[in-house]
Design a protein around this motif. Structure first.
Motif, PDB file in Angstrom:
ATOM      1  N   THR A 426      49.557  36.694  32.551  1.00  0.00           N
ATOM      2  CA  THR A 426      50.701  37.622  32.497  1.00  0.00           C
ATOM      3  C   THR A 426      51.900  36.819  31.985  1.00  0.00           C
ATOM      4  O   THR A 426      51.727  35.771  31.369  1.00  0.00           O
ATOM      5  CB  THR A 426      50.983  38.212  33.885  1.00  0.00           C
ATOM      6  OG1 THR A 426      51.198  37.130  34.819  1.00  0.00           O
ATOM      7  CG2 THR A 426      49.803  39.030  34.371  1.00  0.00           C
ATOM      8  N   ASP A 427      53.118  37.292  32.224  1.00  0.00           N
ATOM      9  CA  ASP A 427      54.265  36.516  31.745  1.00  0.00           C
ATOM     10  C   ASP A 427      54.679  35.469  32.782  1.00  0.00           C
ATOM     11  O   ASP A 427      54.176  35.444  33.909  1.00  0.00           O
ATOM     12  CB  ASP A 427      55.439  37.431  31.369  1.00  0.00           C
ATOM     13  CG  ASP A 427      55.916  38.300  32.525  1.00  0.00           C
ATOM     14  OD1 ASP A 427      56.015  37.781  33.653  1.00  0.00           O
ATOM     15  OD2 ASP A 427      56.202  39.485  32.305  1.00  0.00           O
ATOM     16  N   ASP A 430      56.200  36.796  36.125  1.00  0.00           N
ATOM     17  CA  ASP A 430      55.207  37.367  37.039  1.00  0.00           C
ATOM     18  C   ASP A 430      54.430  36.277  37.756  1.00  0.00           C
ATOM     19  O   ASP A 430      54.091  36.420  38.935  1.00  0.00           O
ATOM     20  CB  ASP A 430      54.253  38.270  36.249  1.00  0.00           C
ATOM     21  CG  ASP A 430      53.337  39.064  37.167  1.00  0.00           C
ATOM     22  OD1 ASP A 430      53.839  39.918  37.908  1.00  0.00           O
ATOM     23  OD2 ASP A 430      52.118  38.813  37.147  1.00  0.00           O
ATOM     24  N   GLU A 462      60.908  34.716  24.044  1.00  0.00           N
ATOM     25  CA  GLU A 462      60.938  35.823  25.006  1.00  0.00           C
ATOM     26  C   GLU A 462      61.263  35.350  26.421  1.00  0.00           C
ATOM     27  O   GLU A 462      61.170  36.126  27.371  1.00  0.00           O
ATOM     28  CB  GLU A 462      59.606  36.569  24.985  1.00  0.00           C
ATOM     29  CG  GLU A 462      59.331  37.216  23.630  1.00  0.00           C
ATOM     30  CD  GLU A 462      58.030  37.999  23.630  1.00  0.00           C
ATOM     31  OE1 GLU A 462      57.440  38.197  24.718  1.00  0.00           O
ATOM     32  OE2 GLU A 462      57.587  38.408  22.552  1.00  0.00           O
ATOM     33  N   GLN A 465      59.732  36.426  29.916  1.00  0.00           N
ATOM     34  CA  GLN A 465      58.765  37.477  29.569  1.00  0.00           C
ATOM     35  C   GLN A 465      57.696  36.961  28.604  1.00  0.00           C
ATOM     36  O   GLN A 465      56.870  37.733  28.111  1.00  0.00           O
ATOM     37  CB  GLN A 465      59.474  38.679  28.939  1.00  0.00           C
ATOM     38  CG  GLN A 465      60.082  39.643  29.963  1.00  0.00           C
ATOM     39  CD  GLN A 465      61.196  38.992  30.777  1.00  0.00           C
ATOM     40  OE1 GLN A 465      62.148  38.449  30.216  1.00  0.00           O
ATOM     41  NE2 GLN A 465      61.069  39.043  32.104  1.00  0.00           N
ATOM     42  N   THR A 466      57.670  35.652  28.373  1.00  0.00           N
ATOM     43  CA  THR A 466      56.648  35.063  27.508  1.00  0.00           C
ATOM     44  C   THR A 466      55.274  35.222  28.146  1.00  0.00           C
ATOM     45  O   THR A 466      55.050  34.819  29.288  1.00  0.00           O
ATOM     46  CB  THR A 466      56.927  33.567  27.274  1.00  0.00           C
ATOM     47  OG1 THR A 466      58.212  33.419  26.656  1.00  0.00           O
ATOM     48  CG2 THR A 466      55.858  32.947  26.381  1.00  0.00           C
ATOM     49  N   LYS A 467      54.357  35.820  27.396  1.00  0.00           N
ATOM     50  CA  LYS A 467      53.000  36.017  27.891  1.00  0.00           C
ATOM     51  C   LYS A 467      52.225  34.702  27.812  1.00  0.00           C
ATOM     52  O   LYS A 467      52.239  34.028  26.786  1.00  0.00           O
ATOM     53  CB  LYS A 467      52.267  37.081  27.063  1.00  0.00           C
ATOM     54  CG  LYS A 467      52.902  38.467  27.144  1.00  0.00           C
ATOM     55  CD  LYS A 467      52.669  39.101  28.498  1.00  0.00           C
ATOM     56  CE  LYS A 467      53.225  40.537  28.519  1.00  0.00           C
ATOM     57  NZ  LYS A 467      53.042  41.169  29.838  1.00  0.00           N
ATOM     58  N   THR A 474      49.293  28.619  27.151  1.00  0.00           N
ATOM     59  CA  THR A 474      50.495  28.640  26.310  1.00  0.00           C
ATOM     60  C   THR A 474      51.404  27.460  26.649  1.00  0.00           C
ATOM     61  O   THR A 474      52.136  26.966  25.790  1.00  0.00           O
ATOM     62  CB  THR A 474      51.258  29.968  26.516  1.00  0.00           C
ATOM     63  OG1 THR A 474      50.368  31.053  26.261  1.00  0.00           O
ATOM     64  CG2 THR A 474      52.457  30.063  25.586  1.00  0.00           C
TER      65      THR A 474
END
Length: 581
Positions: A426-427, A430, A462, A465-467, A474
């Protein structure tokens, strides 16, 4: 019958819907069984010339009404059963996941991810197909046979002709007795090999980056091919057995038709049977071929689903080795933690992981655990979390035996940050707020700032909110550790356990994080497990472990004063490493 308890209990809960569906299918069978009788009457009418244009139209409308009503009745019955099957699939998958959440660490250490996924995917699907198609086809087959035989008697076909025609079908029960257990055994092997293949695929895909780095694609391919070959061989063994079984059933149906043609044809020539009745007989026997094939399909399906159901039942019957007692204690807070002569051996191991461990963690203090790899540091953390069950009386929290404390209470009050913290796909926000779904962005940013992750997050387009990719790929190793640490801090636990959770960050970053921890955790209990002395030297007390035993304890200054001790030796080695870096 115990293996089918999961299935029978579901059917009992939905018995009215199943009964309705079965009645609809029975009515559709009765409806369809009228067709040959109508065709027989049309044949006799055409032969003797008694059937005029109006009669043909009338019979055509009757046949159309039979076909339409059959489609509606059978369609509604099948839809109801299919819907119930999908609901069973949904409920059972939920039960399996709930069971996964309950089971202890030792269970998962014996199972691969692929095998666990096989329970959820292959086994549940196999059982669902059995209670969907199986119920439909069984009902259809049984009552089609009954309807056809009843209609043959009503049509006036002699009993002796009916008995002779259906005689070959008597062999079916004996075929079921012979083929059933053999198909079931081979089905079990197929399901087990499918689980192995799923596990292999999960491992090969998860390690694809390592495979590519070492240019070992061919080796990985061969390993996966070996598991696929195993599945193929097992499936072919099953296919050979089930195909033979399914081939014999239509043969018996065809043999029955041949007998009816010989005997029925002779009786028709001798005028002991009308042409219309003979036509009806051949149609009825033709209609019986479908149910015979369905019986074969159902038996094969039931044998396969029986193997899957047995695997699912074994899983659901697994009892977690760590679980709450009937009178589990709810702790209001975590006070002093007393560890008294703790000995622990992992299940299946021959040597103790911890031996005669005794010390106390005072409430609000920071304790450091240090030692060589395999000295038992992480084992102690797992026992405090009751991932593994410690011996009774060996660990007490706030004066209570930890084995008597509610697991939910214990784990909600403890924050655990492992070396390789798992991040979800998720991001970032989260993942940090995982333990507190009501957290606002300010709280998330604060936790990230304490873990020195905020600057890294701000470099992403982002931001929070970066996934993240699978398992957080990542991020770099150090960023993943800091994200995991931020998640632990976000929980604001009464006891925070850091299990070598800063090993992937540089010493400067580590120093900054430790400074923030000292401020944030002031007056709160913290346990820091590490290899680097710099991570624990500020602790109120440092416990030095070696081969599962406490070999030294004290403050940093006290331990450094013992120059021949393990702690001072580790410190000198690490300092030399820093100088050469």
């Amino acid at each position: 019958m115990k293996n089918f308890e999961l299935l029978t209990s579901y059917v009992k809960q939905n018995k009215l819907l199943y009964l309705t569906a079965v009645i609809l299918i029975i009515l559709s069978n009765v409806d369809q069984s009228l067709l040959p009788q109508m065709l027989g009457k049309v044949t006799d009418g055409l032969k003797d010339g008694s059937l005029g244009r109006n009669g043909i139209i009338q019979y055509s409308l009757i046949l159309l009404a039979i076909a339409v009503s059959y489609g509606v009745l059978f369609g509604l019955g099948q839809f109801t059963i299919m819907r119930l099957g999908r609901r069973f699939e949904f409920i059972t998958r939920g039960k399996i996941f709930t069971q996964f959440a309950k089971l202890s660490e030792d269970f998962f250490s014996r199972q691969g991810t692929g095998k666990l996924l096989s329970y959820v995917m292959n086994d549940v699907t196999s059982v669902r197909e059995a209670i969907s198609f199986g119920v439909t086809q069984t009902t259809n087959a049984v009552f089609m046979v009954i309807s056809c035989v009843a209609m043959m008697l009503i049509t006036g076909i002699p009993v002796i002709l009916i008995l002779v025609s259906v005689g070959p079908l008597i062999l079916i029960p004996f075929l079921v007795i012979y083929f059933g257990p053999r198909i079931r055994e081979r089905s079990m092997h197929v399901q087990e090999d499918l689980a192995t293949m799923t596990e292999s695929a999960d491992e090969q895909i998860g390690g694809i980056r390592v495979t590519k780095t070492f240019a070992m694609e061919d080796t990985a391919q061969r390993r996966f091919d070996d598991t696929v070959d195993g599945v193929r061989a097992a499936q072919l063994r099953l296919v050979r057995m089930s195909s033979l079984f399914q081939a014999i059933l239509p043969f018996l149906g065809a043999l029955s038709l041949v007998v009816s043609l010989l005997v029925g044809g002779y009786m028709t020539i001798q005028h002991h049977l009308s042409l219309g009745s003979f036509v009806a007989l051949t149609f009825y026997l033709r209609m019986l071929t479908g149910p015979l094939q369905q019986i074969g399909n159902v038996i094969n399906m039931m044998q396969r689903s029986g193997a899957s159901l047995e695997r699912v039942n074994r899983l659901l019957a697994e009892v977690p080795s760590v679980r709450d007692h009937d009178s589990a204690i709810e702790l209001s807070s975590i006070g002093d933690i007393e560890i008294d002569h703790l000995n622990f051996t992992y299940p299946g191991a021959s040597e103790k992981a911890l031996e005669d461990i005794t010390f106390t963690i005072r409430k609000g203090h920071t304790v450091g655990l240090i030692g060589r790899t395999g000295s038992g540091k992480s084992t102690l953390a797992k026992l405090l979390l009751r991932v593994y069950e410690p011996p009774e009386g060996a660990i007490r929290i706030s004066g209570e035996d930890i084995t008597e404390v509610s697991l939910d209470t214990l784990r909600r009050k403890i924050g655990y940050v492992p070396q390789d913290g798992f991040l979800f796909s998720t991001d970032i926000a989260d993942n940090i707020a995982f333990s507190d779904r009501s957290a606002n962005m300010q709280q998330i940013r604060s936790a990230a700032d304490q873990a020195l992750l905020l600057d890294s997050v701000n470099t992403f387009k982002e931001g929070f909110q970066t996934k993240l990719g699978e398992r957080g790929l990542t991020l770099s190793g150090g960023q993943r550790q800091r994200a995991s640490l931020a998640r632990g801090l976000m929980k604001r636990p009464e006891l925070l356990i850091l299990d070598d959770s800063m090993s992937a960050v540089d010493t400067l970053t580590e120093s900054g994080i430790l400074g923030n921890l000292v401020k944030e955790r002031q007056g709160k209990t913290t346990m820091i497990i590490a290899h680097r002395i710099s991570s624990v030297q500020h602790a109120n007390e440092i416990i030095v472990l070696d081969e599962g035993r406490i070999v030294q304890r004290g403050s940093h200054e006290e331990l450094m004063a013992r120059r021949d001790g393990l702690y001072a030796s580790l410190y000198r080695i690490q300092q030399e490493g820093l100088q050469h870096a």
